[in-house]
Design an enzyme around this catalytic site. Structure first.
Site, PDB file in Angstrom:
ATOM      1  N   LYS A 197       3.604 -15.523   3.385  1.00 37.07           N
ATOM      2  CA  LYS A 197       3.806 -16.328   2.176  1.00 37.07           C
ATOM      3  C   LYS A 197       5.313 -16.532   2.031  1.00 37.07           C
ATOM      4  O   LYS A 197       5.929 -16.210   1.006  1.00 37.07           O
ATOM      5  CB  LYS A 197       3.189 -15.581   0.973  1.00 37.07           C
ATOM      6  CG  LYS A 197       3.133 -16.366  -0.323  1.00 37.07           C
ATOM      7  CD  LYS A 197       2.054 -17.428  -0.353  1.00 37.07           C
ATOM      8  CE  LYS A 197       2.184 -18.251  -1.625  1.00 37.07           C
ATOM      9  NZ  LYS A 197       1.311 -19.431  -1.640  1.00 37.07           N
ATOM     10  N   TYR A 225       0.809  -1.223   0.000  1.00 36.92           N
ATOM     11  CA  TYR A 225       0.000   0.000   0.000  1.00 36.92           C
ATOM     12  C   TYR A 225       0.843   1.274   0.000  1.00 36.92           C
ATOM     13  O   TYR A 225       0.394   2.308  -0.467  1.00 36.92           O
ATOM     14  CB  TYR A 225      -0.890   0.042   1.257  1.00 36.92           C
ATOM     15  CG  TYR A 225      -2.137  -0.790   1.198  1.00 36.92           C
ATOM     16  CD1 TYR A 225      -2.070  -2.176   1.226  1.00 36.92           C
ATOM     17  CD2 TYR A 225      -3.394  -0.196   1.140  1.00 36.92           C
ATOM     18  CE1 TYR A 225      -3.227  -2.941   1.199  1.00 36.92           C
ATOM     19  CE2 TYR A 225      -4.548  -0.953   1.121  1.00 36.92           C
ATOM     20  CZ  TYR A 225      -4.459  -2.318   1.146  1.00 36.92           C
ATOM     21  OH  TYR A 225      -5.605  -3.062   1.121  1.00 36.92           O
ATOM     22  N   ASP A 231     -12.180  -9.564   5.225  1.00 30.89           N
ATOM     23  CA  ASP A 231     -13.469  -9.639   4.502  1.00 30.89           C
ATOM     24  C   ASP A 231     -13.939 -11.089   4.445  1.00 30.89           C
ATOM     25  O   ASP A 231     -15.127 -11.378   4.609  1.00 30.89           O
ATOM     26  CB  ASP A 231     -13.345  -9.088   3.065  1.00 30.89           C
ATOM     27  CG  ASP A 231     -13.776  -7.627   2.950  1.00 30.89           C
ATOM     28  OD1 ASP A 231     -13.432  -6.840   3.855  1.00 30.89           O
ATOM     29  OD2 ASP A 231     -14.449  -7.265   1.958  1.00 30.89           O
ATOM     30  N   ASP A 247      -6.257  -7.340   4.812  1.00 23.91           N
ATOM     31  CA  ASP A 247      -7.439  -6.769   4.145  1.00 23.91           C
ATOM     32  C   ASP A 247      -8.314  -7.894   3.607  1.00 23.91           C
ATOM     33  O   ASP A 247      -9.519  -7.947   3.859  1.00 23.91           O
ATOM     34  CB  ASP A 247      -6.974  -5.853   3.011  1.00 23.91           C
ATOM     35  CG  ASP A 247      -8.144  -5.262   2.235  1.00 23.91           C
ATOM     36  OD1 ASP A 247      -9.106  -4.803   2.872  1.00 23.91           O
ATOM     37  OD2 ASP A 247      -8.089  -5.266   0.981  1.00 23.91           O
ATOM     38  N   ASP A 293      -2.543 -18.718   1.985  1.00 23.24           N
ATOM     39  CA  ASP A 293      -3.525 -19.478   1.184  1.00 23.24           C
ATOM     40  C   ASP A 293      -4.204 -20.549   2.036  1.00 23.24           C
ATOM     41  O   ASP A 293      -5.417 -20.740   1.973  1.00 23.24           O
ATOM     42  CB  ASP A 293      -2.878 -20.070  -0.087  1.00 23.24           C
ATOM     43  CG  ASP A 293      -1.539 -20.743   0.157  1.00 23.24           C
ATOM     44  OD1 ASP A 293      -1.000 -20.658   1.278  1.00 23.24           O
ATOM     45  OD2 ASP A 293      -1.009 -21.369  -0.794  1.00 23.24           O
TER      46      ASP A 293
HETATM   47  C1  IPM Z   1     -10.453  -1.486   4.108  1.00 22.91           C
HETATM   48  C2  IPM Z   1     -10.538  -1.010   2.677  1.00 22.91           C
HETATM   49  C3  IPM Z   1      -9.365  -0.104   2.355  1.00 22.91           C
HETATM   50  C4  IPM Z   1      -8.078  -0.919   2.466  1.00 22.91           C
HETATM   51  C5  IPM Z   1      -9.387   0.620   1.006  1.00 22.91           C
HETATM   52  C6  IPM Z   1     -10.698   1.323   0.751  1.00 22.91           C
HETATM   53  C7  IPM Z   1      -8.261   1.604   0.894  1.00 22.91           C
HETATM   54  O1  IPM Z   1     -10.640  -2.081   1.799  1.00 22.91           O
HETATM   55  O2  IPM Z   1     -10.439  -0.635   5.026  1.00 22.91           O
HETATM   56  O3  IPM Z   1     -10.447  -2.693   4.345  1.00 22.91           O
HETATM   57  O4  IPM Z   1      -7.718  -1.651   1.526  1.00 22.91           O
HETATM   58  O5  IPM Z   1      -7.441  -0.830   3.512  1.00 22.91           O
HETATM   59 MN    MN Z   2     -10.952  -3.991   2.817  1.00 21.38          MN
END
Ligand code: IPM
Ligand code: MN
Ligand code: NAD
Length: 350
Positions: free
Chosen positions: A185, A139, A246, A242, A218
């Site tokens: 990884k 990032y 999710d 990240d 993975d």
């Molecule tokens: C999160 C989001 C952000 C990230 C994006 C929107 C920059 O996906 O907060 O998880 O990747 O950190």
């Molecule tokens: Mn995210």
């Protein structure tokens, strides 16, 4: 009178942030709130996704409550130069606050197993803390370019960056079950080799009571949903964290149940992990639970008020039982759910 800066942002951000502020006002009437612009809304109003006036407001802040940023796939914001895009505003905010450790709890509260798509016996009792490194990796700070038919980004870490987030994970594990899984990884990436070496060395030097193991990302992507109870604290780099967080939202049942706290050098940043949900924005149906639970984390980690944080978390669990939102297969819209949380705050424990 602690000062909270709220940054509602884009899409469902303003809807869920309003709900969180309503709840915060109820349990902590002494807080003062100052709203500022971030993301696409800030670009539209001030020509910058992280405007100077928002930056200035952070100087004397005690904690920051953020909604969400970003537009739909066809949004004109996505054609702007990258530093002007909504997501760049959020990344600049995280950097400005020095929030290098992003705590993303994944919890299935007793009696809420039915909200999970997993079998109840798999979902029951899950309590994972994902500690995601937030200011490094691919990032930030590495070479990056899109040039004709070639593009690259650089995943880069230094030992001090690895150690500071690993310390946060070990500290968190000390208050929990004492187990840390470091995810990398290392079978392919040099940056993961460094990560693994430094996390292990820190454990051996300073955290001998912690049980540390290392797993490949993975494999974790499979195990976190097929056997979530094997994890206590997971520590990992920015992009892996990240994606895994999710994925882990499947365990409680929705992204709308995933709060976060970003901690580091100064004031903390508290935000749901989900995005601006352009598909439901403006309809009043977003699940505000992640934003409300982020407000609870603000009270606990940002202001040291654990009792008020527990009060909110208990009320959210009750509301999820009575009035589940649509993302969870229920009927409640944002207002109905928030109302249920407010009612539950008023009911005596027991
Ligand atoms: C999160 C989001 C952000 C990230 C994006 C929107 C920059 O996906 O907060 O998880 O990747 O950190
Ligand atoms: Mn995210
Ligand atoms: P998203 O998280 O916004 O949405 C994914 C799916 O989950 C959608 O179907 C959405 O409706 C649903 N969802 C998310 N939060 C919900 C909630 N609280 N209640 C009910 N349903 C919810 O991911 P996306 O669609 O990939 O991204 C949309 C935009 O958000 C993009 O511009 C992206 O860059 C941005 N984004 C921002 C953040 C952030 O602000 N921290 C995080 C992720 C994505």
């Amino acid at each position: 009178m602690p000062k909270i800066v709220t940054l509602p942002g884009d899409g469902i951000g303003p809807e869920v942030t309003a709900a969180a502020v309503q709840v915060l006002r109820e349990v902590a009437p002494d807080l003062t709130f100052e709203e500022h612009a971030i993301g696409g809304a800030a670009y539209d109003a001030h020509g910058d996704p992280f405007p100077q006036r928002t930056r200035d407001a952070l100087r004397d802040v005690d904690a920051v409550l953020l909604g969400t940023v970003g537009g739909a796939q066809n949004s004109p914001w996505n054609s702007l130069a990258r530093p002007m895009r909504p997501e760049s505003g959020l990344l600049a905010l995280r950097k400005a606050l020095g929030c290098y450790a992003n705590l993303r709890p994944v919890r299935v509260q007793p009696g809420l197993e039915h909200l999970s798509p997993l079998k109840p016996e798999l979902a029951r009792g899950v309590d994972i803390l994902i500690v995601r490194e937030l200011l490094g990796g691919v990032y930030f700070d590495g070479d990056r370019k899109l040039d004709g038919d070639t593009a690259y980004n650089t995943m880069r870490y230094t030992t001090p960056e690895v150690e500071r987030v690993a310390k946060m994970a070990f500290w968190a594990a000390e208050q929990r079950k004492g187990r840390v899984t470091s995810v990398d990884k290392a079978n392919v990436l040099e940056v993961s080799e460094l990560w693994r070496r430094d996390v292990q060395a820190l454990r051996d030097r300073e955290y001998r009571s912690i049980h540390l193991n290392h797993e490949y990302v993975d494999s974790v992507a499979m195990l976190i949903v097929s056997d979530p109870s094997r994890y206590d604290v997971i520590v990992t780099e920015n992009l892996f964290g990240d994606i895994l967080s999710d994925l882990a939202a499947v365990i409680p049942g929705s992204l709308g149940l995933m709060p976060s706290a970003s901690l580091g050098d100064g004031a903390g940043l508290f935000e749901p992990i989900h995005g601006s949900a352009p598909d439901i924005a403006g309809k009043g149906v977003a699940n505000p639970a992640a934003a409300i639970m982020s407000a609870a984390m603000l009270l606990r980690h940002g202001l040291g008020r654990s009792d008020a944080a527990n009060q909110i978390e208990r009320a959210v669990a009750l509301a999820l039982r009575e009035e589940p939102t649509r993302d969870l297969g229920g009927k409640a819209d944002t207002k109905t759910f928030t109302h249920a949380v407010m009612e539950a705050i008023g009911t005596p424990v027991g």
